[in-house]
Design an enzyme around this catalytic site. Sequence first.
Site, PDB file in Angstrom:
ATOM      1  N   ARG A 119      -3.215  -1.055 -17.560  1.00  0.00           N
ATOM      2  CA  ARG A 119      -4.040   0.122 -17.801  1.00  0.00           C
ATOM      3  C   ARG A 119      -3.222   1.404 -17.656  1.00  0.00           C
ATOM      4  O   ARG A 119      -2.254   1.474 -16.921  1.00  0.00           O
ATOM      5  CB  ARG A 119      -5.211   0.170 -16.808  1.00  0.00           C
ATOM      6  CG  ARG A 119      -6.303  -0.852 -17.059  1.00  0.00           C
ATOM      7  CD  ARG A 119      -7.418  -0.713 -16.039  1.00  0.00           C
ATOM      8  NE  ARG A 119      -8.266   0.454 -16.294  1.00  0.00           N
ATOM      9  CZ  ARG A 119      -8.842   1.181 -15.335  1.00  0.00           C
ATOM     10  NH1 ARG A 119      -8.641   0.903 -14.077  1.00  0.00           N
ATOM     11  NH2 ARG A 119      -9.618   2.188 -15.650  1.00  0.00           N
ATOM     12  N   LYS A 184      -3.999  -8.800  -5.462  1.00  0.00           N
ATOM     13  CA  LYS A 184      -4.219  -8.882  -6.898  1.00  0.00           C
ATOM     14  C   LYS A 184      -3.651 -10.172  -7.476  1.00  0.00           C
ATOM     15  O   LYS A 184      -2.510 -10.531  -7.229  1.00  0.00           O
ATOM     16  CB  LYS A 184      -3.586  -7.675  -7.597  1.00  0.00           C
ATOM     17  CG  LYS A 184      -3.889  -7.602  -9.095  1.00  0.00           C
ATOM     18  CD  LYS A 184      -3.440  -6.265  -9.673  1.00  0.00           C
ATOM     19  CE  LYS A 184      -3.721  -6.171 -11.160  1.00  0.00           C
ATOM     20  NZ  LYS A 184      -3.404  -4.836 -11.710  1.00  0.00           N
ATOM     21  N   ARG A 318     -11.314   1.621   2.181  1.00  0.00           N
ATOM     22  CA  ARG A 318     -11.029   2.747   3.081  1.00  0.00           C
ATOM     23  C   ARG A 318      -9.993   2.318   4.089  1.00  0.00           C
ATOM     24  O   ARG A 318      -9.965   1.176   4.562  1.00  0.00           O
ATOM     25  CB  ARG A 318     -12.310   3.184   3.804  1.00  0.00           C
ATOM     26  CG  ARG A 318     -13.155   4.132   2.974  1.00  0.00           C
ATOM     27  CD  ARG A 318     -14.426   4.571   3.689  1.00  0.00           C
ATOM     28  NE  ARG A 318     -14.186   5.011   5.060  1.00  0.00           N
ATOM     29  CZ  ARG A 318     -15.154   5.482   5.851  1.00  0.00           C
ATOM     30  NH1 ARG A 318     -16.392   5.576   5.407  1.00  0.00           N
ATOM     31  NH2 ARG A 318     -14.884   5.860   7.072  1.00  0.00           N
TER      32      ARG A 318
END
Length: 321
Positions: A119, A184, A318
Amino acid sequence: MKPQQHTVKLSLLRALSKGGFHSGEELGDELGISRAAVSKHIKGIQGWGVDIFRVQGKGYQLANPLQLLDESVLNSSVATPFALIPVIESTNQYILDNARELDSGFVCIAEYQSKGRGRRGREWISPFGSNLYLSMFWQLEAGMAAAMGLSLVVGIAIAEAIEKLGIEGIKLKWPNDLYHNDKKLAGILVEMSGQAGGAANLVIGIGMNLSMDENVDGITQPWTSLNQITQIPVDRNKLAIEIIKTLVSTLEDYESFGMNQFVERWNRLDNYLGRKVKLLMGAKEIEGIAQGINEQGAILLSTPQGMQSFIGGEISLRNNE
């Protein structure tokens, strides 16, 4: 479909993939080239990211086992048209360049991409034979407006295909990544073109880590590979076949029913459901608790201002979680 300049290198790889040591003389005799030419081609193969070592008196051997994609195996199990092009710049670009001549459902598969991309123009590291590089061409008759949320649907299809092979724990990160234990595993790149009132031409690119070496340069984020998850080598041909079959049936469902039937399927696989996340939208950061997606494919966040939906940006955990 197979550039002639790579024929010798691919033949060498097929010989080496059988395992064991192979002398330069043996390889040269088999291919009708000199030992010096064998050495030159081996260096070229190493440039593709394949680890080959040489031992004096024994010859060449692959540092790690290599299972090549098999056109005949794919052809016997896949109904949709496909091209297996071992060495290519980009599977997505190949389809974009040839879209006018392709049927919907056409698949391009490669062993190595010299200019793989993710991307936002990012490079997608694509060493030879270590991963799965696959792109599908799909014509969406309902047009570009109906393509909202398509990358989410593709992610669901890939995760469910992996589950069909008996591999558990695969999760989805909105909007276009597959994860396992917060690392990932695969990425999705959907590129589209079309005109108002006409069909949308979609190129759906998938890059999945299968056995890539942990020391590959250029990858900074935490990542994992399918072989690390399973602890045994995954059959690359079976994986490609299952992904293609599941992707076709899932896209057909999407054309018939839209996003409605996919919300629950996404939320079951959502890596961040119920967790505190940050949504990054340019310079803006929004914090909240991830609550899955809605029927438009937007991410839902529970924030101090209430439940909010967003269709752009990227999410991350977070720091204080």
